[in-house]
Design a protein around this motif. Structure first.
Motif, PDB file in Angstrom:
ATOM      1  N   ALA A 263      -3.016   5.192  -3.802  1.00  0.00           N
ATOM      2  CA  ALA A 263      -2.097   4.358  -3.031  1.00  0.00           C
ATOM      3  C   ALA A 263      -2.692   4.115  -1.656  1.00  0.00           C
ATOM      4  O   ALA A 263      -3.719   4.673  -1.292  1.00  0.00           O
TER       5      ALA A 263
ATOM      6  N   LYS B 207       1.553   6.518 -14.978  1.00  0.00           N
ATOM      7  CA  LYS B 207       1.786   6.978 -13.615  1.00  0.00           C
ATOM      8  C   LYS B 207       0.735   7.997 -13.184  1.00  0.00           C
ATOM      9  O   LYS B 207       0.494   8.178 -11.992  1.00  0.00           O
TER      10      LYS B 207
ATOM     11  N   ARG C 209      -2.130   5.473 -12.094  1.00  0.00           N
ATOM     12  CA  ARG C 209      -1.754   4.151 -11.588  1.00  0.00           C
ATOM     13  C   ARG C 209      -2.375   3.851 -10.223  1.00  0.00           C
ATOM     14  O   ARG C 209      -2.496   4.711  -9.366  1.00  0.00           O
TER      15      ARG C 209
ATOM     16  N   TYR D  69      -1.467   1.996  -7.059  1.00  0.00           N
ATOM     17  CA  TYR D  69      -0.207   1.543  -6.477  1.00  0.00           C
ATOM     18  C   TYR D  69      -0.367   0.508  -5.363  1.00  0.00           C
ATOM     19  O   TYR D  69       0.604  -0.165  -5.009  1.00  0.00           O
TER      20      TYR D  69
ATOM     21  N   THR E 178       1.488  -3.207  -4.927  1.00  0.00           N
ATOM     22  CA  THR E 178       2.348  -3.381  -6.103  1.00  0.00           C
ATOM     23  C   THR E 178       3.833  -3.469  -5.745  1.00  0.00           C
ATOM     24  O   THR E 178       4.656  -3.699  -6.631  1.00  0.00           O
TER      25      THR E 178
ATOM     26  N   TRP F 245       6.050  -1.074  -4.917  1.00  0.00           N
ATOM     27  CA  TRP F 245       6.716  -0.099  -5.773  1.00  0.00           C
ATOM     28  C   TRP F 245       8.204   0.038  -5.413  1.00  0.00           C
ATOM     29  O   TRP F 245       8.640  -0.329  -4.323  1.00  0.00           O
TER      30      TRP F 245
ATOM     31  N   LEU G  18       6.972   8.479  -6.798  1.00  0.00           N
ATOM     32  CA  LEU G  18       6.414   7.270  -6.191  1.00  0.00           C
ATOM     33  C   LEU G  18       5.548   7.658  -5.000  1.00  0.00           C
ATOM     34  O   LEU G  18       5.670   8.774  -4.482  1.00  0.00           O
ATOM     35  N   PRO G  19       4.683   6.760  -4.512  1.00  0.00           N
ATOM     36  CA  PRO G  19       3.831   7.099  -3.366  1.00  0.00           C
ATOM     37  C   PRO G  19       4.611   7.319  -2.079  1.00  0.00           C
ATOM     38  O   PRO G  19       4.117   7.949  -1.147  1.00  0.00           O
TER      39      PRO G  19
ATOM     40  N   GLU H 218       6.697  -0.222   0.282  1.00  0.00           N
ATOM     41  CA  GLU H 218       5.273  -0.202   0.594  1.00  0.00           C
ATOM     42  C   GLU H 218       4.974  -0.896   1.922  1.00  0.00           C
ATOM     43  O   GLU H 218       4.256  -0.356   2.770  1.00  0.00           O
TER      44      GLU H 218
END
Length: 257
Positions: A38, A148, A151, A153, A156, A158, A181-182, A187
């Motif tokens: 990410a 995941k 992935r 990220y 994207t 998210w 999630l990141p 994001e």
């Protein structure tokens, strides 16, 4: 495998947990392009030290494998962060996290469409979490595909946690929030970090001992419900550190005085 039972008392009830059956929800760090990424970085690197004729690799003639690792905790795997992630002053996760076992609840949520975004809402969390229920909350987002684990990220957009959802989680007494999630935030949010700030109650009544763990991965075979969470971090003097959250199933409920 031998059973290693331990007793946990919670809400006036005693449960057994089997320490020989951990449920690991962390992502491992790899030195190749199969690692999740990410925040617009490249893959982490793991490579042998070279010094003159010395190469730190047994297959290259050395007596030991002796690797250097280059990575970013926030971008390359499961990590746990403290409020020092968003403060001008330095705060270390190594000082913030001093206990490592917590009552925890795992919930699964499918983020709702909101324009081009996907959002985890307060209403969704309210359906799953009550005040003073547990100390830690793990959010698994659906769909929960195995990609995941690898992935990419960046760029994207998210799914993310709505500010009011993060506030409600805080009001429920959750000290440790984990998500796959990141980031709990959008994001690209112009640096607002609304969910981070709401969860830590920053800057008015900052919760210095509360933590956020991101980029976990909870396999579908692990059912929603209550667990004991063992949250361990690498001892980094930094706002965040790689971490290894592990769940233990609660078994054999009995009344306790």
């Amino acid at each position: 495998m031998k059973s290693m039972k331990a007793e946990i008392t919670y809400n006036n009830k005693t449960y057994n947990i089997n320490l020989a059956k951990p449920l690991d929800i962390s992502l491992s760090l790899r030195g190749d392009d199969k690692n999740p990424i990410a925040w617009y970085l490249q893959s982490p690197k793991i490579f042998p030290v070279k010094d003159g004729d010395f190469i730190g690799k047994v297959s290259a003639g050395s007596s030991t494998n002796f690797n250097t690792i280059e990575f970013n905790p926030h971008a390359h795997g499961t990590h746990t962060e403290c409020v020092g992630h968003i403060t001008r002053e330095f705060h270390s996760i190594n000082d913030s996290l001093k206990k490592f076992f917590f009552t925890a609840k795992l919930i699964s949520v499918e983020p709702e469409n909101r324009g081009v975004d996907k959002v985890i809402t307060e209403e969704q969390i309210r359906k799953e979490l009550q005040k003073n229920d547990v100390e830690a909350l793990i959010i698994r987002t659906h769909p929960n595909y195995i990609d995941k684990r690898t992935r990419k990220y960046s760029n994207t957009n998210w799914p993310y946690l709505e500010e009011n959802a993060a506030k409600y989680i805080r009001e429920c007494g959750i000290e440790h929030l984990l998500i796959d999630l990141p980031s709990v935030d959008k994001e690209k949010d112009e640096g607002k970090l609304l969910a981070h700030k709401a969860f830590w109650d920053f800057p008015k009544n900052t919760r210095f001992e509360a933590t956020i763990t991101e980029l976990v991965y909870v396999p579908n075979k692990i059912e929603d419900g209550n667990y004991i969470l063992n949250l361990q971090i690498a001892s980094f003097e930094n706002d965040a550190a790689p971490s290894k959250p592990v769940l233990f199933k609660l078994d054999a409920e009995t009344s306790s005085a």
